[in-house]
Enzyme design. Structure first.
Site, mmCIF file in Angstrom:
data_model
loop_
_atom_site.group_PDB
_atom_site.id
_atom_site.type_symbol
_atom_site.label_atom_id
_atom_site.label_comp_id
_atom_site.label_asym_id
_atom_site.label_seq_id
_atom_site.Cartn_x
_atom_site.Cartn_y
_atom_site.Cartn_z
ATOM 1 N N LYS A 21 0.713 -1.249 0.110
ATOM 2 C CA LYS A 21 0.018 -0.045 -0.096
ATOM 3 C C LYS A 21 1.021 1.268 0.022
ATOM 4 O O LYS A 21 0.606 2.337 -0.742
ATOM 5 C CB LYS A 21 -0.822 -0.023 1.044
ATOM 6 C CG LYS A 21 -1.404 1.323 1.567
ATOM 7 C CD LYS A 21 -2.149 1.230 3.002
ATOM 8 C CE LYS A 21 -1.800 1.717 4.091
ATOM 9 N NZ LYS A 21 -1.413 3.298 4.168
ATOM 10 N N CYS A 118 -4.400 8.079 8.636
ATOM 11 C CA CYS A 118 -4.703 7.803 10.345
ATOM 12 C C CYS A 118 -4.538 8.760 11.134
ATOM 13 O O CYS A 118 -3.444 9.500 11.208
ATOM 14 C CB CYS A 118 -3.806 6.506 10.551
ATOM 15 S SG CYS A 118 -4.655 4.920 9.915
ATOM 16 N N ARG A 397 -8.777 0.391 4.619
ATOM 17 C CA ARG A 397 -7.870 1.359 3.993
ATOM 18 C C ARG A 397 -6.611 0.652 3.509
ATOM 19 O O ARG A 397 -6.003 0.876 2.710
ATOM 20 C CB ARG A 397 -7.565 2.491 5.158
ATOM 21 C CG ARG A 397 -8.847 3.285 5.522
ATOM 22 C CD ARG A 397 -8.073 4.676 5.957
ATOM 23 N NE ARG A 397 -6.974 4.870 5.662
ATOM 24 C CZ ARG A 397 -5.894 5.394 6.210
ATOM 25 N NH1 ARG A 397 -6.054 5.145 7.732
ATOM 26 N NH2 ARG A 397 -4.731 5.666 5.935
HETATM 27 C C1 UD1 Z 1 4.369 6.781 6.532
HETATM 28 C C2 UD1 Z 1 3.389 5.497 6.217
HETATM 29 C C3 UD1 Z 1 3.046 5.123 7.564
HETATM 30 C C4 UD1 Z 1 4.177 4.885 8.511
HETATM 31 C C5 UD1 Z 1 5.170 6.047 8.649
HETATM 32 C C6 UD1 Z 1 6.522 5.524 9.453
HETATM 33 C C7 UD1 Z 1 2.397 5.894 4.108
HETATM 34 C C8 UD1 Z 1 1.273 6.344 3.345
HETATM 35 N N1 UD1 Z 1 2.592 6.023 5.421
HETATM 36 O O1 UD1 Z 1 3.833 7.891 6.894
HETATM 37 O O2 UD1 Z 1 2.259 3.659 7.354
HETATM 38 O O3 UD1 Z 1 3.614 4.722 9.832
HETATM 39 O O4 UD1 Z 1 5.707 6.359 7.379
HETATM 40 O O5 UD1 Z 1 6.966 4.730 9.039
HETATM 41 O O6 UD1 Z 1 3.732 5.743 3.439
HETATM 42 N N2 UD1 Z 1 6.911 14.150 11.050
HETATM 43 C C9 UD1 Z 1 6.860 15.527 11.189
HETATM 44 N N3 UD1 Z 1 6.700 16.539 10.237
HETATM 45 C C10 UD1 Z 1 6.593 16.116 9.029
HETATM 46 C C11 UD1 Z 1 6.617 14.798 8.705
HETATM 47 C C12 UD1 Z 1 6.664 13.713 9.624
HETATM 48 O O7 UD1 Z 1 6.941 16.166 12.584
HETATM 49 O O8 UD1 Z 1 6.622 17.046 8.272
HETATM 50 C C13 UD1 Z 1 7.091 13.169 11.989
HETATM 51 C C14 UD1 Z 1 5.654 12.567 12.207
HETATM 52 O O9 UD1 Z 1 4.644 12.989 13.170
HETATM 53 C C15 UD1 Z 1 6.252 11.172 12.836
HETATM 54 C C16 UD1 Z 1 7.358 10.917 12.045
HETATM 55 O O10 UD1 Z 1 7.933 12.101 11.550
HETATM 56 O O11 UD1 Z 1 6.221 11.434 14.141
HETATM 57 C C17 UD1 Z 1 7.376 9.976 10.996
HETATM 58 O O12 UD1 Z 1 6.564 10.329 10.037
HETATM 59 P P1 UD1 Z 1 6.702 9.952 8.564
HETATM 60 O O13 UD1 Z 1 8.087 9.141 8.343
HETATM 61 O O14 UD1 Z 1 6.537 11.221 7.634
HETATM 62 O O15 UD1 Z 1 5.458 9.281 8.276
HETATM 63 P P2 UD1 Z 1 4.434 9.311 7.027
HETATM 64 O O16 UD1 Z 1 5.130 9.635 5.674
HETATM 65 O O17 UD1 Z 1 3.272 10.225 7.219
#
Ligand code: UD1
Length: 416
Positions: A21, A118, A397
């Protein structure tokens, strides 16, 4: 919609694993960068894919399934800048934020609503925005929308955390930009490798995906093509834990052991025996697990997306287990639900400590989010009596036909 599960049946048999996914969704965003046809093979028919399809249709694409393949091609209607997808669609899928990088690269301008996905505590996008700006993009916020007035030009950006989504957004924004872009402290997840491999297949020049430094040489344009993303490591892991929690044996077809080695290491010293041959993983589970410790982290550390499922396993493993989530520190909605099923847990901040019980008991519980739902289904498979898992729309999802796949493995689960 809900699942009704009568627990206590050891799982046994084979299950086919879908394409990941979290690879499919950014690849769908990447399809915006080309005017040619894109085919995503072995694509799961899950609601996140349908939500992302709606967004692509707003971006002037036709998106249809042809058996197991998703076909994305341009349709008559052009993408009209500023007439964008609604907040409602954006909030249904987290990867809507990737349209910022993709649309701004293709059309030099983009306007997108704040993303959803989520909900387990704040999911900010400051790293995305900061990185795009440091590569030359002009971005502002206006009334719930994020607007990019000028696209990425190139340069170097250093991420404060290896965010998966931010790394993907930068890649998408940079592949057809004028200059060269370098990402330092990039995410190394297999889904990043997939996105880069897909884009390179259609003409991009991305180097270093899977390492912490990624270099992207902007190219003039991209062509079309077919791509098969890697197996969904989280779906695979969920079924392995399902076999472990029921003391069963299972064969995953089309899985990647390399991408879930953190889970395999945890299980193989804990009454589980594995055989791995090409893309088949066979697991034979002993009866009761011993307590274990897990700390989640960026790849190749233990994935946060399997934390909730392992919490269900910890709840019935003998002794004291400790699970700490260092990626999403509030991702613990499953704990209160597991407690309704008899789990003995203490949650302090981002650390859950389990005093393993012999067996859970059935209860009515709610799937607050995708992986919380998966954890509750696994708990229900273990539990004595009947478990009702409510709000399975969250599960759908990310898991294609979970009830059918579990039924084929011998579980007693029905959708109501
Ligand atoms: C992606 C995955 C999700 C997985 C996550 C971590 C997808 C669609 N989703 O989510 O299933 O759980 O990676 O492996 O691929 N953060 C910030 N600022 C930002 C971006 C992130 O503070 O601009 C923080 C988030 O709150 C979190 C951490 O960084 O604590 C990791 O987030 P991130 O790696 O960005 O996860 P997603 O891409 O949202």
């Amino acid at each position: 919609m809900e699942f009704k599960i009568n627990g206590g049946k050891p799982l046994s048999g084979s299950v086919k694993i879908e394409s990941a996914k979290n690879s499919v969704l950014p690849i769908m965003a990447g399809a915006v960068l080309t005017d040619r046809e894109i085919i995503i093979e072995n694509c799961p028919k899950i609601s996140d894919v349908f939500a992302m399809s709606k967004i692509l249709r707003h971006a002037g694409k036709s998106v249809e399934f042809c058996e197991e393949n998703l076909i994305i091609k341009p349709c008559e209607r052009e993408y009209v800048k500023d007439v964008n997808f609604s907040q409602e669609i954006a909030s249904s899928v987290r990867t809507s934020v990737l349209m910022l990088g993709a649309l701004s690269a293709k059309y030099k301008r983009a306007k997108i609503p704040y993303p959803g996905g989520c909900d387990f505590g704040g999911r900010p996008i400051d790293i995305h925005i900061g990185a795009l700006q440091s590569l030359g993009a002009k971005i502002r916020e206006d009334d719930g929308f994020i607007i990019c007035d000028e696209p990425v030009k190139g340069g170097k950006t250093v991420l404060p955390f290896p965010s998966v989504g931010a790394t993907e957004n930068i890649i998408l924004s940079a592949v057809i930009a004028k200059g060269e872009s370098i990402i330092v402290n990039a995410a190394k997840e297999p889904e990043i490798v997939d996105l880069a491999a897909f884009l390179n297949k259609i003409g991009a020049k991305i180097y270093g995906a899977g390492t912490s430094i990624i270099r992207i040489e902007g190219v003039k344009g991209l062509c079309g093509g077919a791509f098969r993303p890697s197996a969904d490591r989280i779906e695979a892991g969920t079924y392995l834990i399902a076999a472990a929690i029921t003391g069963g044996e299972i064969e995953l077809i089309g899985a990647s052991a390399e991408n879930i080695s953190a889970l395999l290491f945890k299980l193989c010293d804990n009454t589980c025996k594995f055989k791995i041959k090409n893309d088949i993983i066979y697991l034979h589970s002993g009866k009761r697990k011993k307590a274990f410790d897990i700390t989640t982290g960026p790849f190749p550390m233990f994935p946060t997306d399997l934390q909730a499922q392992m919490s269900a396993l910890a709840a019935v493993s003998s002794g004291k287990s400790r699970i700490s989530d260092e990626v999403f520190k509030n991702r613990f909605y499953h704990i209160a639900e597991l407690e309704k099923m008899g789990a003995k847990v203490t949650l302090r901040g981002n650390v859950a400590t389990f005093d393993g019980v012999l067996r859970l008991h059935g209860a009515t519980v709610g799937a607050h989010d995708l992986r919380c739902g998966a954890a509750l289904v696994l708990a229900g498979l273990n539990a004595e009596g009947t478990t009702i898992v409510r709000d399975i729309k969250h599960l759908e999802r990310g898991y294609y036909a979970m009830d059918k796949k579990l039924t084929a493995l011998g579980a007693d689960i029905v959708r109501a």
